[in-house]
Design an enzyme around this catalytic site. Structure first.
Site, short mmCIF file in Angstrom:
data_model
loop_
_atom_site.label_atom_id
_atom_site.label_comp_id
_atom_site.label_asym_id
_atom_site.label_seq_id
_atom_site.Cartn_x
_atom_site.Cartn_y
_atom_site.Cartn_z
N ASN A 46 1.13 -1.48 0.45
CA ASN A 46 0.27 0.39 0.04
C ASN A 46 0.78 1.08 -0.34
O ASN A 46 2.42 1.63 0.98
CB ASN A 46 -1.20 0.32 1.02
CG ASN A 46 -0.56 -0.08 2.40
OD1 ASN A 46 0.62 -0.71 2.40
ND2 ASN A 46 -1.23 0.13 3.61
N GLU A 48 0.58 5.36 1.09
CA GLU A 48 -1.11 6.40 1.52
C GLU A 48 -0.67 7.75 0.81
O GLU A 48 0.90 7.93 0.23
CB GLU A 48 -0.54 5.85 2.99
CG GLU A 48 -1.32 5.10 3.38
CD GLU A 48 -1.52 4.74 4.48
OE1 GLU A 48 -0.81 5.89 5.05
OE2 GLU A 48 -1.81 3.90 5.71
N CYS A 57 -4.20 0.40 -2.25
CA CYS A 57 -4.33 -1.11 -1.63
C CYS A 57 -2.96 -1.59 -2.48
O CYS A 57 -2.38 -1.95 -3.23
CB CYS A 57 -5.23 -1.47 -1.63
SG CYS A 57 -6.85 -0.73 -0.46
N GLU A 59 -3.67 -5.14 -2.83
CA GLU A 59 -3.88 -6.14 -3.32
C GLU A 59 -3.64 -5.06 -5.42
O GLU A 59 -3.40 -6.05 -6.31
CB GLU A 59 -5.25 -5.82 -3.41
CG GLU A 59 -5.51 -6.99 -1.59
CD GLU A 59 -5.84 -6.04 -1.11
OE1 GLU A 59 -5.09 -4.87 -0.90
OE2 GLU A 59 -6.48 -6.36 -0.53
N CYS A 92 -10.49 -4.70 0.88
CA CYS A 92 -11.39 -4.00 1.08
C CYS A 92 -12.37 -3.82 0.00
O CYS A 92 -12.43 -4.77 -1.29
CB CYS A 92 -11.00 -2.34 1.47
SG CYS A 92 -9.95 -1.56 -0.94
N CYS A 95 -11.24 -3.60 -3.11
CA CYS A 95 -9.69 -4.26 -4.57
C CYS A 95 -10.46 -5.79 -4.19
O CYS A 95 -9.93 -6.36 -5.60
CB CYS A 95 -8.66 -4.61 -2.94
SG CYS A 95 -7.99 -3.59 -3.09
#
Ligand code: THU
Length: 140
Positions: A46, A48, A57, A59, A92, A95
């Protein structure tokens, strides 16, 4: 305790390696590894941003990495979150949709683990299928 294959262990270890490079400003570190159609493993972490919505993210980072190398179908995905995450980790919703878009089929395995003292804690690995986590995917 869930039993996982040596190949799955390798996928989790690669995800753990990728997690170390996560760029975290406000959340926790996440690493992902996907087994792609060429048989190779592509990793992601990830990243940010202080601007909400700009980050990515782990994934989707890993899937983008596979696509960059010419793979548009993934066969398996492993995810690891650092121990600081208090919840039961899972991909999430965004994803899950992305995994669905680039998956061989809805039966692909998603392995989720939590890091413990810098190592993957295998007894806590959760193994689900994409279908378990996203039973009603959006398809065009
Ligand atoms: N995150 C992921 O990398 N994957 C997920 O499936 C859920 C959340 C990241 C986003 C954010 O950088 C951090 O985890 C904390 O929410």
């Amino acid at each position: 305790m869930v039993s996982i294959t040596e190949d799955e262990k390798k996928l989790l270890q690669m995800a753990t390696g990728a997690m170390k490079n996560a760029y975290v400003l406000w959340g926790f570190k996440v690493g992902a590894a996907v087994l792609a159609e060429d048989g190779k493993i592509y990793v992601g972490c990830n990243v940010e941003s202080w601007v909400s919505g700009l980050g990515i993210c782990a994934e989707r980072c890993a899937i983008n990495h596979a696509v960059l190398h010419g793979n548009r179908k993934i066969k398996k995905l492993a995810l690891i979150v650092e121990s600081k995450c208090n919840n039961n980790p899972a991909p999430c919703g965004a994803c899950l949709q992305y995994i669905n878009d680039f998956s061989e089929n809805s039966k692909i395995k998603i392995l989720v683990a939590k890091e413990k003292c810098g190592k993957v804690s295998f007894p806590t690995v959760n193994v689900k299928t994409l279908e378990d986590l996203l039973p009603y995917p959006f398809r065009k």
